[in-house]
Design an enzyme around this catalytic site. Structure first.
Site: not given
Ligand code: AMP
Ligand code: ZN
Length: 110
Positions: A30-31, A86, A99
């Site tokens: 994750d960024i 989510n 995801h």
């Protein structure tokens, strides 16, 4: 989906830090990590959210869930990890390509 950033990541059009890939799935860091280790596992197939998954995706979803502990261990999360999916705007989903977040190992480095 031409305007989906995760489809673009899979296609190599947007750079990512790969964790794993095979013919069905792709996993990358994750960024904006919210833990020391934080990556996501996504299907290559564009499924917008968990709410859009159907019985034909059963095997793919099972594969993703079974990959989570394997990849978490490879990433050094020996004592356990968290998973998060989510779903929908009300569920805080920002990227509408299904995801599974996998994270742990304490707070992210600042
Ligand atoms: P969600 O709120 O579950 O839809 O989470 C989307 C996640 O994707 C967020 O944690 C973002 O930090 C992450 N993200 C967005 N763009 C990128 C990118 N280009 N590379 C890696 N992670 C990204
Ligand atoms: Zn997509």
């Amino acid at each position: 989906m031409s305007d989906c950033i995760f489809c673009k990541i899979i296609a190599g059009e947007i750079p990512s830090q790969k964790v794993y890939e095979d013919e069905d799935v792709y996993a990358f860091h994750d960024i904006h990590p919210f833990a020391r280790v934080h990556f996501m596992i996504i299907p290559r197939l564009h499924i917008a959210s968990l709410a859009d998954a159907t019985p034909e995706h059963r095997e793919l979803l099972g594969k993703i869930m079974l990959l989570a502990p394997k990849l978490a261990k490879e990433q050094g999360l020996d004592s356990g990890f968290k998973t998060l999916v989510n779903t929908g705007k009300g569920g805080g989903q920002e990227v509408f390509h299904l995801h599974v977040h996998v994270f742990g190992g304490g707070p992210a480095a600042k």
